[in-house]
Write an enzyme that holds these catalytic residues in place. Structure first.
Site, short mmCIF file in Angstrom:
data_model
loop_
_atom_site.label_atom_id
_atom_site.label_comp_id
_atom_site.label_asym_id
_atom_site.label_seq_id
_atom_site.Cartn_x
_atom_site.Cartn_y
_atom_site.Cartn_z
N GLU A 55 0.91 -1.10 -0.05
CA GLU A 55 -0.07 0.08 0.17
C GLU A 55 0.73 1.23 -0.13
OE1 GLU A 55 -0.24 -2.57 1.88
OE2 GLU A 55 -1.86 -3.16 2.70
N CYS A 112 -0.64 0.15 7.28
CA CYS A 112 -1.06 0.82 6.10
C CYS A 112 -2.51 1.09 6.14
CB CYS A 112 -1.03 -0.41 4.90
SG CYS A 112 0.54 -0.84 4.83
N ALA A 125 15.00 -44.61 -7.50
CA ALA A 125 16.61 -44.91 -7.65
C ALA A 125 16.76 -46.45 -7.90
CB ALA A 125 17.26 -44.73 -6.49
N SER A 141 20.68 -42.99 -9.18
CA SER A 141 19.37 -42.27 -9.64
C SER A 141 19.67 -41.02 -10.54
CB SER A 141 19.08 -41.79 -8.27
OG SER A 141 19.68 -40.57 -7.51
N TRP A 171 20.60 -39.81 -14.09
CA TRP A 171 19.53 -39.09 -13.91
C TRP A 171 18.21 -39.82 -14.35
CZ3 TRP A 171 19.98 -34.72 -11.04
CH2 TRP A 171 21.60 -34.07 -11.00
N ARG A 208 12.37 -24.53 -6.30
CA ARG A 208 13.53 -24.06 -5.21
C ARG A 208 13.53 -22.90 -4.79
NH1 ARG A 208 18.88 -27.73 -6.30
NH2 ARG A 208 17.93 -29.80 -5.71
C1 AOF Z 1 0.31 -5.08 4.52
N1 AOF Z 1 0.75 -4.92 3.36
O1 AOF Z 1 2.40 -5.29 1.64
C2 AOF Z 1 2.02 -6.72 3.72
C3 AOF Z 1 1.39 -6.89 4.69
O2 AOF Z 1 6.62 -6.12 10.31
P1 AOF Z 1 5.98 -5.57 9.13
O3 AOF Z 1 5.76 -4.35 9.22
O4 AOF Z 1 6.95 -5.84 7.71
O5 AOF Z 1 4.59 -6.43 8.76
C4 AOF Z 1 4.52 -7.71 8.52
C5 AOF Z 1 3.16 -8.19 8.62
O6 AOF Z 1 2.20 -7.26 7.72
C6 AOF Z 1 2.92 -9.55 8.28
O7 AOF Z 1 3.01 -10.65 9.16
C7 AOF Z 1 1.47 -9.57 7.63
O8 AOF Z 1 0.60 -9.68 8.50
C8 AOF Z 1 1.48 -8.06 7.06
N2 AOF Z 1 1.85 -8.16 5.73
N3 AOF Z 1 0.59 -6.17 5.16
O9 AOF Z 1 -0.68 -4.31 4.72
C9 AOF Z 1 1.81 -5.60 2.84
N4 AOF Z 1 3.15 -7.49 3.14
ZN ZN Z 2 1.10 -2.84 5.92
#
Ligand code: AOF
Ligand code: ZN
Length: 354
Positions: free
Chosen positions: A46, A78, A156, A162, A164, A178
Protein backbone atom coordinates in the site's frame (compact mmCIF):
# COMPACT_ATOMS: atom_id res chain seq x y z
CA UNK A 1 -7.17 -7.46 -8.66
CA UNK A 2 -5.60 -9.56 -11.40
CA UNK A 3 -3.01 -6.82 -11.79
CA UNK A 4 -2.47 -6.71 -8.02
CA UNK A 5 -1.85 -10.47 -8.07
CA UNK A 6 0.65 -10.12 -10.91
CA UNK A 7 2.48 -7.46 -8.89
CA UNK A 8 2.41 -9.71 -5.81
CA UNK A 9 4.20 -12.43 -7.76
CA UNK A 10 7.15 -10.08 -8.21
CA UNK A 11 7.88 -10.11 -4.47
CA UNK A 12 7.44 -13.84 -4.09
CA UNK A 13 11.09 -14.74 -3.63
CA UNK A 14 12.12 -11.81 -1.49
CA UNK A 15 9.22 -10.75 0.77
CA UNK A 16 9.69 -13.70 3.14
CA UNK A 17 8.77 -13.95 5.99
CA UNK A 18 6.14 -11.45 4.90
CA UNK A 19 3.48 -12.20 2.29
CA UNK A 20 4.23 -10.68 -1.12
CA UNK A 21 1.19 -8.43 -1.30
CA UNK A 22 0.22 -6.52 -4.46
CA UNK A 23 -1.70 -3.21 -4.59
CA UNK A 24 -3.35 -1.26 -7.41
CA UNK A 25 -4.90 2.19 -6.93
CA UNK A 26 -7.47 3.22 -9.55
CA UNK A 27 -9.47 6.34 -10.14
CA UNK A 28 -12.04 6.99 -12.84
CA UNK A 29 -11.24 3.64 -14.49
CA UNK A 30 -7.50 4.37 -14.69
CA UNK A 31 -4.62 3.02 -12.63
CA UNK A 32 -2.95 5.95 -10.86
CA UNK A 33 -0.49 3.98 -8.73
CA UNK A 34 0.62 0.44 -8.03
CA UNK A 35 3.15 -1.40 -5.93
CA UNK A 36 4.12 -4.59 -4.17
CA UNK A 37 5.94 -5.60 -1.02
CA UNK A 38 9.47 -6.49 -2.04
CA UNK A 39 11.28 -7.07 1.25
CA UNK A 40 10.56 -7.18 4.98
CA UNK A 41 11.47 -3.81 6.43
CA UNK A 42 10.77 -2.03 3.15
CA UNK A 43 7.41 -0.35 2.40
CA UNK A 44 4.34 -2.56 2.29
CA UNK A 45 2.41 -2.78 -0.99
CA UNK A 46 0.00 0.00 0.00
CA UNK A 47 2.79 2.42 0.95
CA UNK A 48 4.63 1.65 -2.28
CA UNK A 49 1.48 2.18 -4.36
CA UNK A 50 0.53 5.42 -2.57
CA UNK A 51 4.06 6.74 -3.10
CA UNK A 52 3.81 5.86 -6.79
CA UNK A 53 0.51 7.72 -7.36
CA UNK A 54 0.82 10.26 -10.14
CA UNK A 55 -2.18 12.19 -8.81
CA UNK A 56 -4.13 12.51 -5.53
CA UNK A 57 -5.53 9.14 -4.37
CA UNK A 58 -8.42 10.92 -2.66
CA UNK A 59 -11.63 9.00 -3.44
CA UNK A 60 -9.75 6.29 -5.35
CA UNK A 61 -10.39 2.52 -5.28
CA UNK A 62 -7.59 0.39 -3.82
CA UNK A 63 -7.25 -3.25 -4.85
CA UNK A 64 -5.28 -5.42 -2.45
CA UNK A 65 -4.41 -9.12 -2.41
CA UNK A 66 -4.47 -9.04 1.42
CA UNK A 67 -6.08 -6.92 4.11
CA UNK A 68 -4.00 -3.84 5.01
CA UNK A 69 -2.11 -4.17 8.27
CA UNK A 70 -3.28 -2.35 11.40
CA UNK A 71 -0.18 -2.73 13.57
CA UNK A 72 3.18 -1.06 13.97
CA UNK A 73 5.63 -3.73 12.78
CA UNK A 74 8.77 -3.00 10.85
CA UNK A 75 6.65 -0.34 9.11
CA UNK A 76 3.64 1.79 10.22
CA UNK A 77 0.05 0.53 9.70
CA UNK A 78 -1.12 0.58 6.09
CA UNK A 79 -4.75 1.01 7.17
CA UNK A 80 -3.77 4.39 8.70
CA UNK A 81 -1.94 5.38 5.51
CA UNK A 82 -5.03 4.60 3.42
CA UNK A 83 -7.26 6.58 5.80
CA UNK A 84 -4.83 9.53 5.70
CA UNK A 85 -4.82 9.39 1.89
CA UNK A 86 -8.65 9.63 2.01
CA UNK A 87 -9.18 6.81 -0.47
CA UNK A 88 -12.84 6.06 -1.20
CA UNK A 89 -12.95 2.27 -1.37
CA UNK A 90 -10.75 -0.71 -0.53
CA UNK A 91 -11.22 -4.10 -2.18
CA UNK A 92 -9.19 -6.76 -0.36
CA UNK A 93 -9.12 -10.32 -1.69
CA UNK A 94 -8.48 -11.86 1.73
CA UNK A 95 -8.43 -11.10 5.42
CA UNK A 96 -4.93 -11.20 6.98
CA UNK A 97 -4.85 -14.18 9.41
CA UNK A 98 -1.90 -12.63 11.29
CA UNK A 99 -3.23 -12.38 14.88
CA UNK A 100 -1.83 -8.82 14.98
CA UNK A 101 -4.19 -7.85 12.14
CA UNK A 102 -7.10 -10.30 11.67
CA UNK A 103 -9.85 -7.94 10.57
CA UNK A 104 -8.57 -4.90 12.45
CA UNK A 105 -7.16 -3.33 9.29
CA UNK A 106 -10.52 -3.53 7.54
CA UNK A 107 -12.32 -2.34 10.69
CA UNK A 108 -10.10 0.77 10.81
CA UNK A 109 -11.04 1.57 7.22
CA UNK A 110 -14.77 1.10 7.86
CA UNK A 111 -14.61 3.30 10.96
CA UNK A 112 -13.10 6.05 8.82
CA UNK A 113 -16.04 5.78 6.40
CA UNK A 114 -14.14 3.99 3.63
CA UNK A 115 -16.15 1.42 1.66
CA UNK A 116 -14.69 -2.04 2.14
CA UNK A 117 -15.24 -5.15 0.06
CA UNK A 118 -13.60 -8.56 0.43
CA UNK A 119 -13.53 -11.83 -1.49
CA UNK A 120 -12.69 -10.65 -5.02
CA UNK A 121 -10.42 -13.33 -6.58
CA UNK A 122 -10.04 -14.78 -3.10
CA UNK A 123 -9.12 -18.21 -4.41
CA UNK A 124 -6.26 -16.89 -6.55
CA UNK A 125 -5.03 -14.74 -3.66
CA UNK A 126 -5.15 -17.71 -1.26
CA UNK A 127 -3.06 -19.59 -3.80
CA UNK A 128 -0.54 -16.74 -4.08
CA UNK A 129 -0.25 -16.33 -0.32
CA UNK A 130 -0.64 -20.01 0.61
CA UNK A 131 2.68 -20.23 2.46
CA UNK A 132 1.99 -17.20 4.63
CA UNK A 133 -1.63 -18.29 5.22
CA UNK A 134 -0.52 -21.80 6.28
CA UNK A 135 2.06 -20.39 8.67
CA UNK A 136 -0.33 -17.89 10.24
CA UNK A 137 -3.44 -20.03 10.47
CA UNK A 138 -1.96 -23.50 11.07
CA UNK A 139 1.40 -22.68 12.64
CA UNK A 140 3.35 -24.55 9.99
CA UNK A 141 4.69 -23.70 6.56
CA UNK A 142 3.12 -24.81 3.30
CA UNK A 143 5.14 -28.02 2.88
CA UNK A 144 5.57 -29.83 -0.41
CA UNK A 145 7.46 -32.98 -1.28
CA UNK A 146 9.16 -32.88 -4.65
CA UNK A 147 10.31 -36.15 -6.20
CA UNK A 148 11.43 -37.43 -9.56
CA UNK A 149 10.54 -41.00 -10.42
CA UNK A 150 10.27 -43.43 -13.27
CA UNK A 151 6.87 -44.07 -14.78
CA UNK A 152 6.57 -47.00 -12.38
CA UNK A 153 7.18 -44.75 -9.39
CA UNK A 154 10.80 -45.60 -8.56
CA UNK A 155 13.30 -42.95 -7.47
CA UNK A 156 16.54 -44.98 -7.64
CA UNK A 157 17.86 -48.43 -8.43
CA UNK A 158 18.25 -50.83 -5.52
CA UNK A 159 22.00 -50.00 -5.60
CA UNK A 160 21.21 -46.29 -5.18
CA UNK A 161 21.90 -45.10 -8.73
CA UNK A 162 19.50 -42.25 -9.49
CA UNK A 163 21.32 -39.78 -11.79
CA UNK A 164 19.47 -38.91 -13.87
CA UNK A 165 15.93 -40.13 -13.97
CA UNK A 166 14.16 -36.91 -14.89
CA UNK A 167 15.23 -34.88 -17.92
CA UNK A 168 16.99 -31.54 -18.07
CA UNK A 169 13.76 -29.56 -18.46
CA UNK A 170 12.41 -31.09 -15.25
CA UNK A 171 15.61 -30.30 -13.41
CA UNK A 172 15.32 -26.66 -14.44
CA UNK A 173 11.66 -26.68 -13.38
CA UNK A 174 12.72 -27.99 -9.97
CA UNK A 175 15.05 -25.04 -9.57
CA UNK A 176 12.10 -22.69 -10.13
CA UNK A 177 10.30 -24.57 -7.35
CA UNK A 178 13.36 -24.18 -5.11
CA UNK A 179 13.55 -20.47 -5.95
CA UNK A 180 10.05 -19.82 -4.62
CA UNK A 181 10.74 -21.83 -1.44
CA UNK A 182 11.89 -20.12 1.76
CA UNK A 183 13.62 -23.32 2.80
CA UNK A 184 14.68 -26.68 1.36
CA UNK A 185 14.37 -29.66 3.68
CA UNK A 186 16.20 -32.96 3.40
CA UNK A 187 17.34 -35.86 5.58
CA UNK A 188 20.73 -37.21 6.53
CA UNK A 189 20.12 -40.37 4.46
CA UNK A 190 19.86 -38.29 1.29
CA UNK A 191 22.95 -36.25 2.19
CA UNK A 192 25.00 -39.40 2.77
CA UNK A 193 23.70 -41.03 -0.43
CA UNK A 194 23.52 -38.14 -2.93
CA UNK A 195 25.48 -35.26 -1.34
CA UNK A 196 23.07 -32.61 -2.74
CA UNK A 197 23.70 -28.85 -2.68
CA UNK A 198 19.99 -27.94 -2.66
CA UNK A 199 20.76 -24.49 -4.06
CA UNK A 200 19.08 -22.62 -6.93
CA UNK A 201 21.42 -22.63 -9.92
CA UNK A 202 19.54 -23.18 -13.16
CA UNK A 203 17.14 -20.22 -12.91
CA UNK A 204 17.65 -16.64 -11.73
CA UNK A 205 16.95 -16.26 -8.02
CA UNK A 206 16.97 -13.17 -5.82
CA UNK A 207 18.03 -15.12 -2.72
CA UNK A 208 18.91 -18.71 -1.91
CA UNK A 209 16.45 -20.73 0.19
CA UNK A 210 17.74 -21.77 3.61
CA UNK A 211 18.89 -25.40 3.55
CA UNK A 212 17.69 -27.58 6.42
CA UNK A 213 18.90 -31.10 7.22
CA UNK A 214 17.20 -33.46 9.64
CA UNK A 215 20.14 -35.32 11.13
CA UNK A 216 18.97 -37.07 14.29
CA UNK A 217 22.39 -38.56 15.18
CA UNK A 218 24.61 -35.75 13.81
CA UNK A 219 26.16 -37.89 11.11
CA UNK A 220 26.61 -35.05 8.62
CA UNK A 221 30.16 -35.38 7.24
CA UNK A 222 32.41 -32.31 7.39
CA UNK A 223 32.87 -32.63 3.64
CA UNK A 224 29.15 -32.54 2.72
CA UNK A 225 28.45 -30.10 -0.11
CA UNK A 226 25.51 -28.70 1.83
CA UNK A 227 28.03 -27.20 4.30
CA UNK A 228 29.47 -25.01 1.55
CA UNK A 229 27.94 -21.60 0.84
CA UNK A 230 25.25 -20.12 3.07
CA UNK A 231 25.13 -21.95 6.41
CA UNK A 232 22.56 -24.74 6.60
CA UNK A 233 20.33 -25.42 9.59
CA UNK A 234 20.88 -28.86 11.10
CA UNK A 235 18.04 -30.27 13.21
CA UNK A 236 18.97 -33.03 15.62
CA UNK A 237 17.99 -34.98 18.70
CA UNK A 238 21.63 -35.85 19.43
CA UNK A 239 23.48 -34.34 22.39
CA UNK A 240 26.90 -35.19 20.96
CA UNK A 241 28.81 -31.98 21.77
CA UNK A 242 31.85 -32.89 19.74
CA UNK A 243 29.92 -33.44 16.50
CA UNK A 244 27.92 -30.33 17.16
CA UNK A 245 31.06 -28.24 17.62
CA UNK A 246 32.59 -29.72 14.46
CA UNK A 247 29.52 -28.79 12.39
CA UNK A 248 29.32 -25.35 13.95
CA UNK A 249 32.98 -24.82 13.10
CA UNK A 250 31.97 -25.53 9.49
CA UNK A 251 29.34 -22.77 9.76
CA UNK A 252 26.21 -24.85 10.32
CA UNK A 253 23.56 -23.79 12.81
CA UNK A 254 22.71 -26.83 14.92
CA UNK A 255 19.37 -26.86 16.73
CA UNK A 256 17.97 -29.48 19.09
CA UNK A 257 14.41 -30.64 18.37
CA UNK A 258 12.20 -32.94 20.44
CA UNK A 259 12.25 -36.67 19.83
CA UNK A 260 9.31 -39.02 19.58
CA UNK A 261 9.23 -42.59 20.90
CA UNK A 262 12.14 -44.57 19.46
CA UNK A 263 14.49 -41.58 19.47
CA UNK A 264 13.33 -40.25 16.11
CA UNK A 265 12.88 -36.59 15.35
CA UNK A 266 9.42 -35.19 16.11
CA UNK A 267 8.39 -34.01 12.64
CA UNK A 268 5.40 -32.00 13.84
CA UNK A 269 7.85 -30.08 16.05
CA UNK A 270 10.13 -29.61 13.04
CA UNK A 271 7.23 -28.10 11.07
CA UNK A 272 6.47 -25.73 13.96
CA UNK A 273 10.14 -24.75 14.21
CA UNK A 274 10.26 -23.98 10.48
CA UNK A 275 7.16 -21.78 10.87
CA UNK A 276 8.70 -20.02 13.88
CA UNK A 277 11.73 -19.29 11.71
CA UNK A 278 9.41 -17.44 9.32
CA UNK A 279 9.55 -19.94 6.46
CA UNK A 280 6.31 -19.71 4.50
CA UNK A 281 6.95 -22.35 1.82
CA UNK A 282 9.19 -25.34 2.36
CA UNK A 283 10.13 -27.86 -0.31
CA UNK A 284 11.25 -31.32 0.74
CA UNK A 285 13.72 -33.22 -1.44
CA UNK A 286 14.60 -36.45 0.21
CA UNK A 287 14.26 -40.24 0.10
CA UNK A 288 11.35 -42.58 0.64
CA UNK A 289 11.83 -42.95 4.39
CA UNK A 290 11.66 -39.29 5.42
CA UNK A 291 9.00 -38.67 2.75
CA UNK A 292 6.87 -41.40 4.30
CA UNK A 293 7.46 -40.16 7.85
CA UNK A 294 6.52 -36.59 6.92
CA UNK A 295 3.34 -37.80 5.21
CA UNK A 296 2.49 -40.01 8.18
CA UNK A 297 3.09 -37.04 10.52
CA UNK A 298 0.44 -35.10 8.60
CA UNK A 299 2.65 -32.09 7.88
CA UNK A 300 2.64 -32.30 4.07
CA UNK A 301 0.27 -30.18 1.98
CA UNK A 302 1.34 -31.03 -1.53
CA UNK A 303 3.39 -33.43 -3.59
CA UNK A 304 5.05 -32.44 -6.85
CA UNK A 305 6.02 -35.52 -8.79
CA UNK A 306 8.05 -35.61 -11.99
CA UNK A 307 7.52 -38.85 -13.88
CA UNK A 308 10.13 -39.80 -16.47
CA UNK A 309 9.27 -42.17 -19.31
CA UNK A 310 11.39 -45.10 -18.12
CA UNK A 311 10.75 -48.21 -16.09
CA UNK A 312 12.97 -49.30 -13.20
CA UNK A 313 11.09 -52.35 -12.02
CA UNK A 314 9.92 -53.48 -8.61
CA UNK A 315 13.37 -54.11 -7.05
CA UNK A 316 14.12 -50.37 -7.43
CA UNK A 317 13.39 -47.92 -4.58
CA UNK A 318 9.90 -46.52 -4.05
CA UNK A 319 8.73 -42.98 -3.36
CA UNK A 320 7.05 -42.91 0.01
CA UNK A 321 7.78 -45.45 2.74
CA UNK A 322 4.38 -45.53 4.41
CA UNK A 323 3.28 -48.11 6.95
CA UNK A 324 1.43 -51.05 5.44
CA UNK A 325 -2.27 -50.40 4.97
CA UNK A 326 -4.89 -53.00 5.86
CA UNK A 327 -7.56 -51.60 3.64
CA UNK A 328 -7.91 -48.97 0.96
CA UNK A 329 -10.08 -46.79 3.14
CA UNK A 330 -6.93 -45.94 5.16
CA UNK A 331 -5.03 -44.70 2.10
CA UNK A 332 -4.10 -41.01 2.16
CA UNK A 333 -6.27 -39.27 -0.45
CA UNK A 334 -5.05 -36.50 -2.69
CA UNK A 335 -6.56 -34.16 -5.24
CA UNK A 336 -4.65 -33.63 -8.46
CA UNK A 337 -4.53 -29.87 -9.05
CA UNK A 338 -2.20 -29.73 -12.06
CA UNK A 339 -0.73 -32.04 -14.69
CA UNK A 340 1.66 -30.88 -17.37
CA UNK A 341 4.38 -32.05 -19.70
CA UNK A 342 7.88 -30.81 -18.85
CA UNK A 343 10.15 -31.80 -21.74
CA UNK A 344 9.75 -35.57 -22.08
CA UNK A 345 8.52 -35.90 -18.47
CA UNK A 346 5.18 -35.41 -16.79
CA UNK A 347 4.72 -33.20 -13.73
CA UNK A 348 1.86 -33.97 -11.40
CA UNK A 349 0.90 -31.65 -8.54
CA UNK A 350 -1.44 -33.17 -5.99
CA UNK A 351 -2.68 -31.94 -2.65
CA UNK A 352 -3.45 -33.91 0.46
CA UNK A 353 -7.09 -33.69 1.47
CA UNK A 354 -7.09 -31.78 4.75
C1 AOF B 1 0.17 -5.09 4.40
N1 AOF B 1 0.79 -4.89 3.22
O1 AOF B 1 2.33 -5.42 1.71
C2 AOF B 1 2.17 -6.77 3.60
C3 AOF B 1 1.47 -6.99 4.82
O2 AOF B 1 6.77 -6.17 10.24
P1 AOF B 1 6.05 -5.60 9.05
O3 AOF B 1 5.72 -4.14 9.24
O4 AOF B 1 6.79 -5.86 7.78
O5 AOF B 1 4.62 -6.33 8.96
C4 AOF B 1 4.53 -7.66 8.56
C5 AOF B 1 3.10 -8.13 8.62
O6 AOF B 1 2.26 -7.30 7.81
C6 AOF B 1 2.93 -9.53 8.05
O7 AOF B 1 3.10 -10.51 9.03
C7 AOF B 1 1.49 -9.49 7.53
O8 AOF B 1 0.56 -9.67 8.56
C8 AOF B 1 1.37 -8.07 7.03
N2 AOF B 1 1.80 -8.02 5.62
N3 AOF B 1 0.48 -6.15 5.17
O9 AOF B 1 -0.66 -4.27 4.80
C9 AOF B 1 1.77 -5.67 2.78
N4 AOF B 1 3.18 -7.57 3.21
ZN1 ZN C 1 1.01 -2.90 5.89
Amino acid sequence: MARALALAARGRETATPNPSVGCVIAKGGRVIGEGFHARAGEPHAEAAALAACGESPEGASVYLTLEPCSHHGRTPPCADALVAARVGRVVAALEDPNPLVKGRGLAKLREAGIRVETGLMAEAAAEAHRGFLARMSRGRPWMRIKSAASLDGRIALANGESRWISGEASRRDVHALRARSCAMLTGIGTVLRDDPELTVRHVPCARQPRRVVIDSRLELPDTAKILAGEPPLVLTVSEDRERRAALEARGAEVVMVPAVAGGKTDLAAVARLLADRGFNEVTVETGAKLNGSLLAAGVIDEIVLYLAPMLLGDPAQGLYALPELRNLAEAPRLRIVDVRAVGPDLRITARLES
